[in-house]
Design an enzyme around this catalytic site. Sequence first.
Site, PDB file in Angstrom:
ATOM      1  N   ALA A   3      19.324  48.404  51.863  1.00 27.33           N
ATOM      2  CA  ALA A   3      18.754  47.209  51.242  1.00 27.33           C
ATOM      3  C   ALA A   3      18.568  47.510  49.773  1.00 27.33           C
ATOM      4  CB  ALA A   3      17.434  46.859  51.893  1.00 27.33           C
ATOM      5  N   ASP A   8      28.087  49.543  37.277  1.00 24.31           N
ATOM      6  CA  ASP A   8      27.035  50.212  38.044  1.00 24.31           C
ATOM      7  C   ASP A   8      27.662  51.255  38.963  1.00 24.31           C
ATOM      8  OD1 ASP A   8      24.518  50.878  38.879  1.00 24.31           O
ATOM      9  OD2 ASP A   8      24.299  49.194  40.258  1.00 24.31           O
TER      10      ASP A   8
HETATM   11  N1  ATP Z   1      30.858  47.565  53.120  1.00 17.55           N
HETATM   12  C1  ATP Z   1      29.905  48.452  53.358  1.00 17.55           C
HETATM   13  N2  ATP Z   1      30.072  49.391  54.301  1.00 17.55           N
HETATM   14  C2  ATP Z   1      29.092  50.267  54.568  1.00 17.55           C
HETATM   15  N3  ATP Z   1      27.907  50.300  53.944  1.00 17.55           N
HETATM   16  C3  ATP Z   1      27.684  49.391  52.994  1.00 17.55           C
HETATM   17  C4  ATP Z   1      28.663  48.428  52.650  1.00 17.55           C
HETATM   18  N4  ATP Z   1      28.165  47.659  51.658  1.00 17.55           N
HETATM   19  C5  ATP Z   1      26.930  48.126  51.414  1.00 17.55           C
HETATM   20  N5  ATP Z   1      26.634  49.161  52.204  1.00 17.55           N
HETATM   21  C6  ATP Z   1      25.358  49.914  52.216  1.00 17.55           C
HETATM   22  O1  ATP Z   1      24.313  49.068  51.775  1.00 17.55           O
HETATM   23  C7  ATP Z   1      23.709  49.609  50.594  1.00 17.55           C
HETATM   24  C8  ATP Z   1      23.315  48.499  49.672  1.00 17.55           C
HETATM   25  O2  ATP Z   1      24.480  47.774  49.293  1.00 17.55           O
HETATM   26  P1  ATP Z   1      24.636  47.137  47.862  1.00 17.55           P
HETATM   27  O3  ATP Z   1      24.615  48.230  46.853  1.00 17.55           O
HETATM   28  O4  ATP Z   1      25.800  46.222  47.843  1.00 17.55           O
HETATM   29  O5  ATP Z   1      23.307  46.294  47.829  1.00 17.55           O
HETATM   30  P2  ATP Z   1      22.410  45.989  46.598  1.00 17.55           P
HETATM   31  O6  ATP Z   1      21.349  45.102  47.081  1.00 17.55           O
HETATM   32  O7  ATP Z   1      23.248  45.501  45.487  1.00 17.55           O
HETATM   33  O8  ATP Z   1      21.845  47.416  46.311  1.00 17.55           O
HETATM   34  P3  ATP Z   1      21.474  48.023  44.929  1.00 17.55           P
HETATM   35  O9  ATP Z   1      20.242  47.351  44.488  1.00 17.55           O
HETATM   36  O10 ATP Z   1      21.304  49.480  45.236  1.00 17.55           O
HETATM   37  O11 ATP Z   1      22.647  47.786  44.061  1.00 17.55           O
HETATM   38  C9  ATP Z   1      24.724  50.568  50.035  1.00 17.55           C
HETATM   39  O12 ATP Z   1      24.143  51.586  49.284  1.00 17.55           O
HETATM   40  C10 ATP Z   1      25.384  51.081  51.283  1.00 17.55           C
HETATM   41  O13 ATP Z   1      24.572  52.080  51.855  1.00 17.55           O
END
Ligand code: ATP
Length: 785
Positions: free
Chosen positions: A435, A550
């Site tokens: 998350a 990022d």
């Molecule tokens: N396609 C995927 N396959 C597996 N795990 C994923 C995938 N997309 C995201 N994750 C997991 O979910 C986490 C959060 O995803 P993401 O970075 O897109 O969310 P965010 O809300 O933008 O987070 P942040 O604030 O860290 O940028 C990732 O660090 C990863 O662990």
Amino acid sequence: MSSLTRLLQEKRKNEASNSSPRTSADTLTTTPESHPLDAQTRNKSSSHIASDSNSSNGERNRATMPVPGSVTTVTQIYSEEDSSSTAGSSLDERNQFSSSFLNSNFAHTASLYGTSAQRAAGLSSYGGSSLAPQNRITSRLSATSHTSGKVIPSLSSSIPYSVPNSNKDNNSSNSNSSSLSSSWLETYAGGLPSNISAIDSNVISSPKVDSVEPRFIISKQKLQKASMDNNNNTTATQARSISRSGSFSSQLGNLFFSKNSKESSNPNSAGMTYPANSNGPSTSIKNSNVANGSTAIPKPIRARQSSIYSVSRQPTGSYTDNLYGSPSSVHDHLPPSQSVPRSQHSSIGDLKRFFKKSSSSNLSSNNNNAIPNGSPVSTGMAVPSHSHSSSHFAAGNYPSSNSYNGNGDTIYSHAHGSAVPFSKRYVKTGEDLGAGAGGSVKLVQRIVDNQIFAVKEFRTKFENESKRDYVKKITSEYCIGTTLNHPNIIETIEIVYENDRILQVMEYCEYDLFAIVMSNKMSYEEICCCFKQILTGVQYLHSIGLAHRDLKLDNCVINEKGVVKLIDFGAAVVFSYPFSKNLVEASGIVGSDPYLAPEVCIFAKYDPRPVDIWSSAIIFACMILKKFPWKIPKLRDNSFKLFCSGRDCDSLSSLVTRTPDPPSYDESHSPEKKKSEGSSNNVSDPNNVNIGPQRLLHSLPEETQHIISRMIDLAPACRGNIDEIMEDPWIRSISMCRMVEDGLAFKVVEGDDHHHTQVDQSEAHIAGLEKKKKKDKQNNYQVSV
Ligand SMILES: Nc1ncnc2c1ncn2[C@@H]1O[C@H](COP(=O)(O)OP(=O)(O)OP(=O)(O)O)[C@@H](O)[C@H]1O
């Protein structure tokens, strides 16, 4: 006159009169007798400093916002805080961040993040020896700091940039930058490195709007109607008005919000309680897995902040509960106190141009065949037509795309059967993957074939965030996500709007690269393979005019076949539009502190490509060293200060605004010379491995040092570009796992000198690591009690 110009003028004045003493705060070097690096690496920045008339008077996204009206450029050079750092730490002294450093960082965080501060307060000993996944203060920065009307320079007003496909003969004359560039070109004609050419102009991002007037709000039904009636003359005017007023964002915004408001009285549409996986205040723990005295990489304090990402990982509400019938509770909104700074990045205007608005027929309901390659068809946008990208986009890997379908839930899809509601097609399975500030990511199984996917549920709108800003953030991320098509970029399967939630269904990768690195089981060859795959993804992005901004371990996932994929395009920006030679500078401190390029912290506007290059190099260093070289690229960070020291410059801005030296005949790069230079033990010797670039480079394998040094050049104009990096002999020699076409499908051809590490699924993702950490902490507490 910009601060930067003033700074450099002062510097020149100082140089002219040797008698004028230099303030300690102005001094980069840790010893006053620091020797210049060599004659060739002279600082020429002053000769290329433009008048800042071209700089925008725009707002400055800035981490240090608390002082109203403060000049936000190059403040770190003069800041008391910066000068108070003590010299002497080395890479190995990673655990010794001074309390003042931590305090100052905390203050920085607190001033920025509002509620994030509480989380930041829980952080302890960031600097090194702990694996602290929850230390991810996930606010994305693009807070705009007003600067009392003072001119804020862009980096391009000081140095020239190259733009994709640019050619030196083809300079437009529409900006002051051009004249700067021409004079620069005249001076150095013929001696330019390949990655440098004149910038044509700055493109300033679209104006900000705080709220959307009701007259601009178009309901989803209206939009659909307009789509269906597109060929009907009686509704032509309406359709036109939709496509005119309805930027992608406003169309989607209206879709979201008309539905939102309509359903607000519907109990079934209520959001559900989000699983409590928030990252509470934490202290770092020791990672027992880390061998050889090396320490784990602490999770970075997040620097970025934007409307969508402006708070840390606050639980928002779960689509899963909602979709899978759990009991409901609504908490869509953050506390009213939550401030939501506006973002300047990824403006929809930029994106619209990037995706090159297609004909109004895209709004037609019968458009399955009209738009190729998974473009977000319902948005009236087409895929970018950069020449470089044509092969990717022309590949036609996406079988078909659905626009708004019968139920209006699927916004974008190339998945079959997407007319069926999401909740009937997927079922939640397993643990949460993670998350972040942008939303939460879960694991789902597609009912029809049991295939596993990752689903990102975008966060809901903050209470005091304008709809426009919210939609802007969301749309930019998935717009980009749905358009990209490359083996090293995560594939977006569909975007769904259901029960007030926006869901992005992605291919699932079994591991977070962060988790694999933290397992400490990676072989050197495996690290190189991952690094090259990341670079390959970056090369693709840059070739189509996008920068990620990022890049970090957390934003790389890897599947069980060893294919690394970049995720999270929430901070991505367009830096070049199709058929344009203009560079669109990015703005805002966006990214995660340890991976940030220095120019991001100094200039209001900057070329985002070298930023990606820098971050990629930091990723590599992290994979090798299992720790960050520094916490943040500011002089108040002692490690970074030492890295900047020992050069023939007395300020960070001068270093960052350096331009490449013209090729010199007697420039010696002979290994013998390097060796003898590197063996110095004199602290004032710039070749001392404890200061300057060697400080980092000497801890990396020798063959990597050349290109990594090109990637972490403090001056973005001198930094290697992605194509140059890919041509580096070491990079070329890396045996990389890659996907190749095999008939209609793809297969993975593994690198021949390594296997990819796999870890237990309970620790394969950051969420799992966080859970484990919490558990360990509880156990430790119980033992000590
Ligand atoms: N396609 C995927 N396959 C597996 N795990 C994923 C995938 N997309 C995201 N994750 C997991 O979910 C986490 C959060 O995803 P993401 O970075 O897109 O969310 P965010 O809300 O933008 O987070 P942040 O604030 O860290 O940028 C990732 O660090 C990863 O662990």
